[in-house]
Design an enzyme around this catalytic site. Sequence first.
Site, PDB file in Angstrom:
ATOM      1  NE  ARG A 104      -3.994   0.476   1.796  1.00 54.25           N
ATOM      2  CZ  ARG A 104      -5.247   0.600   2.227  1.00 54.25           C
ATOM      3  NH1 ARG A 104      -5.528   1.432   3.214  1.00 54.25           N
ATOM      4  NH2 ARG A 104      -6.223  -0.098   1.689  1.00 54.25           N
ATOM      5  CG  HIS A 131      -8.510  -0.018  -3.084  1.00 52.70           C
ATOM      6  ND1 HIS A 131      -7.697  -1.069  -2.669  1.00 52.70           N
ATOM      7  CD2 HIS A 131      -9.277   0.301  -1.994  1.00 52.70           C
ATOM      8  CE1 HIS A 131      -7.958  -1.352  -1.404  1.00 52.70           C
ATOM      9  NE2 HIS A 131      -8.904  -0.539  -0.981  1.00 52.70           N
ATOM     10  CD  GLN A 134     -13.075  -2.286  -0.999  1.00 48.58           C
ATOM     11  OE1 GLN A 134     -12.308  -2.174  -0.069  1.00 48.58           O
ATOM     12  NE2 GLN A 134     -14.283  -2.810  -0.866  1.00 48.58           N
ATOM     13  CG  ASP A 226     -13.558   6.006  -1.891  1.00 47.73           C
ATOM     14  OD1 ASP A 226     -13.502   5.822  -0.659  1.00 47.73           O
ATOM     15  OD2 ASP A 226     -12.529   6.057  -2.612  1.00 47.73           O
ATOM     16  CB  CYS A 266     -14.184   0.893  -0.511  1.00 45.30           C
ATOM     17  SG  CYS A 266     -13.736   2.643  -0.470  1.00 45.30           S
ATOM     18  NE  ARG A 294     -10.532  -5.733   0.196  1.00 51.92           N
ATOM     19  CZ  ARG A 294      -9.854  -4.664   0.650  1.00 51.92           C
ATOM     20  NH1 ARG A 294     -10.496  -3.665   1.225  1.00 51.92           N
ATOM     21  NH2 ARG A 294      -8.537  -4.578   0.515  1.00 51.92           N
TER      22      ARG A 294
HETATM   23  N1   CP Z   1     -11.454  -0.355   2.077  1.00 45.12           N
HETATM   24  C1   CP Z   1     -10.176  -0.380   2.525  1.00 45.12           C
HETATM   25  O1   CP Z   1      -9.220  -0.656   1.782  1.00 45.12           O
HETATM   26  O2   CP Z   1     -10.058  -0.127   3.851  1.00 45.12           O
HETATM   27  P1   CP Z   1      -8.705   0.130   4.644  1.00 45.12           P
HETATM   28  O3   CP Z   1      -8.157   1.448   4.200  1.00 45.12           O
HETATM   29  O4   CP Z   1      -9.118   0.116   6.087  1.00 45.12           O
HETATM   30  O5   CP Z   1      -7.727  -0.979   4.323  1.00 45.12           O
HETATM   31  N1  NVA Z   2      -9.996   6.443  -1.971  1.00 41.42           N
HETATM   32  C1  NVA Z   2      -9.680   6.063  -0.611  1.00 41.42           C
HETATM   33  C2  NVA Z   2      -9.930   4.601  -0.406  1.00 41.42           C
HETATM   34  C3  NVA Z   2      -9.704   4.115   0.999  1.00 41.42           C
HETATM   35  C4  NVA Z   2      -9.921   2.661   1.139  1.00 41.42           C
HETATM   36  C5  NVA Z   2      -8.236   6.435  -0.315  1.00 41.42           C
HETATM   37  O1  NVA Z   2      -7.385   6.260  -1.195  1.00 41.42           O
HETATM   38  O2  NVA Z   2      -7.969   6.919   0.785  1.00 41.42           O
END
Ligand code: CP
Ligand code: NVA
Length: 309
Positions: A104, A131, A134, A226, A266, A294
């Site tokens: 990440r 992402h 997800q 989102d 999400c 997930r």
């Molecule tokens: N939806 C999602 O990826 O959540 P987190 O940021 O908690 O991992």
């Molecule tokens: N678009 C959001 C998704 C979080 C799961 C972000 O990148 O923070």
Amino acid sequence: MEKKSFRHFLKVSDFQASEVREIFELTEDIRKNPGQFDHRFARKTVCLLFEKSSTRTRLSFEAGVHQMGGDTVFLGGDSQLARGETIEDTARVMSGYLDMVIIRTFGHDRIERFAKSAEIPVINGLTDGHHPCQALSDFSFIGKEFGEIKGIRMAYVGDGNNMAHSLMEAAALLGVHLIVATPPGYAPDRDVLRWSTEQARKNGGSITWMSDPMEAARGARVLYTDVWTSMGQEAESSIREQSFAGFQINREMLSRAESDAIVLHCLPAYRGKEVTEEVLEGPRSRVFPQAENRLHLQKALMLFCSRKG
Ligand code: CP
Ligand code: NVA
């Protein structure tokens, strides 16, 4: 040169539609008989290299690896990467210790650089651009809810961000009719839009981009949103709140959708911003079973990416 026998998963468009369907079938097997997969990751070590916050992604991957008999190592923002070691050197070193890495990070180019130098599967646990875990999970969840995916009408209302991009790519592969509504200035990436529009046409679906959220919601069976301010954009939060006024999923927007429509997010969700408390906690919301999915999907994804042959 020996051909690599594993797969990276950096964005949904790395996969063919048939591969996504294969992963969905495996997800259902895992959901029904998780015990049969107890030892499939025995003696495997998976690293989660996370430069941004996470609750769901971290926990669902870690629980998934442990449930399949493997071990995880969590590496946060205190690795030598933070002190300037190159991504390429890090990838080469990690390949010697590990069987898989979930990353990440910020710029999508960072995970692409890592994957080029890695000799183990690399899975994208979120970048600024995509992402994909997800989105795959969400479409497998939609399939479970409705018994079908192809032909479903879905509206994504909000920011043209990482989540929008991955949903667009997945919808395109799966023949979904996806309408993306974003305010001016927050459009999805042009290349993702072009690729998704072309693929959707080939697969019997469509991707439509517009700026009217109420029109997008009309007749939808899935309403998706989102956060308005993604991780790393905190300084823009108040201007974004103004820009996204009218893009909230609320009672009125839900009334434009089909009567059996479900609401997905999400998560994390900011109640009163992109979605009202009433809708998020209401009978059409599926956000918590959506999050649980997930776990099952990512077990299937890890098996798919790590398998030989
Ligand atoms: N939806 C999602 O990826 O959540 P987190 O940021 O908690 O991992
Ligand atoms: N678009 C959001 C998704 C979080 C799961 C972000 O990148 O923070």
